[in-house]
Design a protein around this motif. Structure first.
Motif, mmCIF file in Angstrom:
data_model
loop_
_atom_site.group_PDB
_atom_site.id
_atom_site.type_symbol
_atom_site.label_atom_id
_atom_site.label_comp_id
_atom_site.label_asym_id
_atom_site.label_seq_id
_atom_site.Cartn_x
_atom_site.Cartn_y
_atom_site.Cartn_z
ATOM 1 N N SER A 35 0.475 -0.932 -0.070
ATOM 2 C CA SER A 35 0.242 0.092 -0.255
ATOM 3 C C SER A 35 0.792 0.936 -0.175
ATOM 4 O O SER A 35 1.001 2.113 -0.583
ATOM 5 C CB SER A 35 -0.663 -0.122 0.997
ATOM 6 O OG SER A 35 -1.618 -1.371 0.958
ATOM 7 N N VAL A 36 2.001 1.491 0.885
ATOM 8 C CA VAL A 36 2.717 2.737 0.581
ATOM 9 C C VAL A 36 3.270 2.499 -0.589
ATOM 10 O O VAL A 36 3.229 3.619 -0.699
ATOM 11 C CB VAL A 36 3.941 2.173 2.304
ATOM 12 C CG1 VAL A 36 4.923 3.671 2.437
ATOM 13 C CG2 VAL A 36 3.496 2.973 3.036
ATOM 14 N N ALA A 37 3.836 1.505 -1.258
ATOM 15 C CA ALA A 37 4.251 1.577 -2.166
ATOM 16 C C ALA A 37 3.938 2.480 -3.004
ATOM 17 O O ALA A 37 4.018 2.522 -4.231
ATOM 18 C CB ALA A 37 5.388 0.105 -2.352
ATOM 19 N N THR A 38 2.049 1.711 -3.243
ATOM 20 C CA THR A 38 1.514 2.013 -4.336
ATOM 21 C C THR A 38 1.221 3.315 -4.432
ATOM 22 O O THR A 38 0.863 4.596 -5.190
ATOM 23 C CB THR A 38 -0.070 1.656 -3.767
ATOM 24 O OG1 THR A 38 0.231 -0.051 -4.544
ATOM 25 C CG2 THR A 38 -0.496 1.947 -4.770
ATOM 26 N N VAL A 39 1.051 4.099 -2.614
ATOM 27 C CA VAL A 39 1.345 6.103 -2.807
ATOM 28 C C VAL A 39 2.599 6.305 -3.327
ATOM 29 O O VAL A 39 2.675 7.273 -3.936
ATOM 30 C CB VAL A 39 1.126 6.270 -1.509
ATOM 31 C CG1 VAL A 39 1.518 7.271 -0.991
ATOM 32 C CG2 VAL A 39 -0.381 5.707 -0.495
ATOM 33 N N HIS A 40 3.409 6.311 -2.987
ATOM 34 C CA HIS A 40 5.071 5.653 -3.574
ATOM 35 C C HIS A 40 4.447 6.445 -5.123
ATOM 36 O O HIS A 40 5.276 7.330 -6.349
ATOM 37 C CB HIS A 40 6.497 5.666 -2.822
ATOM 38 C CG HIS A 40 6.259 5.484 -1.801
ATOM 39 N ND1 HIS A 40 7.135 5.388 -0.967
ATOM 40 C CD2 HIS A 40 5.755 6.566 -0.600
ATOM 41 C CE1 HIS A 40 7.137 5.499 0.818
ATOM 42 N NE2 HIS A 40 6.364 5.927 0.559
ATOM 43 N N ARG A 41 4.318 4.791 -5.896
ATOM 44 C CA ARG A 41 4.295 5.285 -7.333
ATOM 45 C C ARG A 41 3.279 6.195 -7.903
ATOM 46 O O ARG A 41 3.747 6.660 -9.095
ATOM 47 C CB ARG A 41 3.742 3.772 -7.370
ATOM 48 C CG ARG A 41 3.819 4.073 -9.414
ATOM 49 C CD ARG A 41 5.343 3.846 -9.835
ATOM 50 N NE ARG A 41 5.233 3.509 -10.677
ATOM 51 C CZ ARG A 41 5.300 3.709 -12.183
ATOM 52 N NH1 ARG A 41 6.454 4.728 -11.552
ATOM 53 N NH2 ARG A 41 5.661 3.365 -13.544
ATOM 54 N N LYS A 281 0.108 -2.569 -9.331
ATOM 55 C CA LYS A 281 -0.616 -2.906 -10.741
ATOM 56 C C LYS A 281 -1.641 -2.294 -11.770
ATOM 57 O O LYS A 281 -2.042 -1.636 -12.334
ATOM 58 C CB LYS A 281 -0.352 -3.847 -10.661
ATOM 59 C CG LYS A 281 -1.423 -5.153 -12.018
ATOM 60 C CD LYS A 281 -0.847 -6.309 -11.614
ATOM 61 C CE LYS A 281 -2.432 -7.004 -13.013
ATOM 62 N NZ LYS A 281 -2.842 -8.352 -12.808
ATOM 63 N N TYR A 282 -2.598 -2.316 -10.442
ATOM 64 C CA TYR A 282 -4.069 -1.635 -10.435
ATOM 65 C C TYR A 282 -4.038 -0.127 -10.751
ATOM 66 O O TYR A 282 -4.582 0.548 -11.690
ATOM 67 C CB TYR A 282 -4.812 -1.914 -10.486
ATOM 68 C CG TYR A 282 -5.018 -3.473 -9.501
ATOM 69 C CD1 TYR A 282 -5.291 -3.538 -11.349
ATOM 70 C CD2 TYR A 282 -5.112 -4.465 -8.691
ATOM 71 C CE1 TYR A 282 -5.582 -5.106 -11.246
ATOM 72 C CE2 TYR A 282 -4.733 -5.551 -8.396
ATOM 73 C CZ TYR A 282 -5.567 -6.168 -10.084
ATOM 74 O OH TYR A 282 -6.125 -7.771 -10.135
ATOM 75 N N LEU A 283 -2.936 0.792 -10.599
ATOM 76 C CA LEU A 283 -3.067 2.167 -9.742
ATOM 77 C C LEU A 283 -1.861 2.523 -11.604
ATOM 78 O O LEU A 283 -2.700 3.347 -11.904
ATOM 79 C CB LEU A 283 -1.653 2.464 -9.104
ATOM 80 C CG LEU A 283 -1.058 3.620 -9.163
ATOM 81 C CD1 LEU A 283 -2.538 4.683 -8.718
ATOM 82 C CD2 LEU A 283 -0.079 4.165 -8.072
ATOM 83 N N GLU A 284 -1.174 1.525 -12.122
ATOM 84 C CA GLU A 284 -1.197 2.042 -12.919
ATOM 85 C C GLU A 284 -1.972 1.625 -14.502
ATOM 86 O O GLU A 284 -2.294 2.853 -14.888
ATOM 87 C CB GLU A 284 0.566 1.281 -13.590
ATOM 88 C CG GLU A 284 1.675 1.772 -12.414
ATOM 89 C CD GLU A 284 2.541 0.199 -12.700
ATOM 90 O OE1 GLU A 284 2.722 -0.483 -13.303
ATOM 91 O OE2 GLU A 284 3.608 0.853 -12.049
ATOM 92 N N GLU A 285 -2.723 0.888 -14.382
ATOM 93 C CA GLU A 285 -3.422 1.119 -14.608
ATOM 94 C C GLU A 285 -4.652 2.147 -15.068
ATOM 95 O O GLU A 285 -5.538 2.573 -16.518
ATOM 96 C CB GLU A 285 -4.396 -0.556 -14.904
ATOM 97 C CG GLU A 285 -4.952 -0.596 -15.972
ATOM 98 C CD GLU A 285 -6.164 -2.303 -15.708
ATOM 99 O OE1 GLU A 285 -7.417 -1.846 -15.091
ATOM 100 O OE2 GLU A 285 -5.493 -2.976 -15.766
ATOM 101 N N ASN A 286 -5.224 2.091 -14.030
ATOM 102 C CA ASN A 286 -6.075 3.099 -14.181
ATOM 103 C C ASN A 286 -5.258 4.632 -14.609
ATOM 104 O O ASN A 286 -5.927 5.225 -14.983
ATOM 105 C CB ASN A 286 -6.434 3.758 -12.238
ATOM 106 C CG ASN A 286 -7.002 2.642 -12.063
ATOM 107 O OD1 ASN A 286 -7.997 1.372 -12.339
ATOM 108 N ND2 ASN A 286 -7.404 2.594 -10.326
#
Length: 326
Positions: A35-41, A281-286
């Motif tokens: 989750s933290v990595a998703t925020v950073h990405r 993965k889904y963040l990048e798609e969004n």
């Protein structure tokens, strides 16, 4: 990069990140590191608006977001909310002045920041005039603890009344191809008053991605098991909508979720959706959907494939529905 848009006078990236699912609602909170990595990405990809609330994970989501933005505060437009309370497990709303201040101070501590960029009234308290709530909110702005104010799931009349006390910067409400109830009255009032619109669940709680084909595949504690649109009978009818969307998406070489999200992005330059995810993965798609351009023909075909009246089931069960649109 995904570009910027304006919510009132507040400049943000064209798409934000909803953080609720990192701590509650869609299964077990299983991996804070991801989750933290998703925020950073998200920040790397140009996303600036991060959305949380004091009730997500009973405060743990604010703590998680606070850890994720430590050392990166100047790159973030930080949004959180107050006003949803639980009594014996039942959700209701509270908007008295004392609660406003108490909630803001607690959120600042959990987030580890000295100010909140966008502070929302999460639900409208039917027993407290919105003027009292917004009077207290305006004091927080004057003290520098909050920069801008927003309101969530409110009626057009309540939005006007709040705006008369202090400018509403953003309305956050559900808006997607299968939830279009704000279009008739609420959106026009927001545009009349210069209020930005922040759609949550722009992917229909993940349903419009096509990844959900039955509730049995959802975690036991997933809130969608209790939503009418995922119920037996309704689910099968709604899957037909996703299939139609999937066919159109294939023609453009994108996913059904990307096409659904691009439709929300196309609603106007004052619209900043906040799809939620806890996976990079889904963040990048969004985020990729934020730059997907749709022609007038594309939009017409999408809306024909997913007409507003084709969705089976209400948004919420009755106990939750009574807290929206006040």
């Amino acid at each position: 990069m995904i570009g910027t848009r304006k919510l009132g006078e507040l400049v943000v990236a064209a798409q934000g990140l909803g953080c609720m699912g990192m701590s509650q609602a869609y299964g077990v909170r299983d991996d804070d590191t991801e989750s933290v990595a998703t925020v950073h990405r998200a920040l790397e990809l140009g996303v600036t608006l991060l959305d949380t609330a004091n009730v997500y994970g009973a405060g743990t989501n604010e703590e998680l977001v606070g850890r994720a933005i430590a050392g990166k505060r100047d790159r973030v437009v930080l949004a959180t909310k107050f006003g949803v309370v639980f009594d014996d497990g039942k959700q209701s709303a509270r908007g008295d002045a004392a609660h406003v201040r108490e909630s803001a101070e607690a959120s600042l501590r959990r987030l580890g920041v000295d100010h909140i960029d966008l502070y929302y009234q999460h639900r409208v308290d039917p027993d407290v005039p919105v003027e009292e709530t917004w009077g207290a909110l305006s004091e927080l702005v004057a003290e520098g603890k909050v920069r801008y104010l927003g309101i969530s799931e409110a009626s057009a009349d309540t939005i006007r009344r709040a705006h008369d006390v202090y400018p509403v910067t953003a309305l956050q409400s559900e808006w997607s191809l299968w939830t279009r109830g704000i279009e008739d009255e609420v959106v026009p009032v927001c545009r009349e008053l210069g209020i930005g619109i922040v759609p949550f669940s722009p992917l229909g709680r993940g349903f419009l991605t096509g990844s959900i084909t039955g509730v049995d595949e959802l975690p036991p504690d997933d809130m969608r098991r209790n939503l009418p649109r995922f119920a037996e009978g309704n689910l099968d009818r709604n899957l037909l909508i996703v299939e139609a969307l999937r066919k159109l998406a294939a023609e453009k070489g994108v996913t059904a979720g990307q096409l659904a999200l691009a439709w929300v992005q196309s609603r106007g330059a004052d619209v900043v959706p906040i799809p939620g995810t806890k996976r990079r993965k889904y963040l990048e798609e969004n985020v990729a959907a934020a730059t997907l351009e749709l022609s007038e023909e594309d939009i017409a075909r999408i809306e024909s494939a997913v007409p507003a009246d084709a969705v089976a089931g209400e948004r919420y069960p009755a106990a939750l529905a009574r807290n929206v649109g006040r």
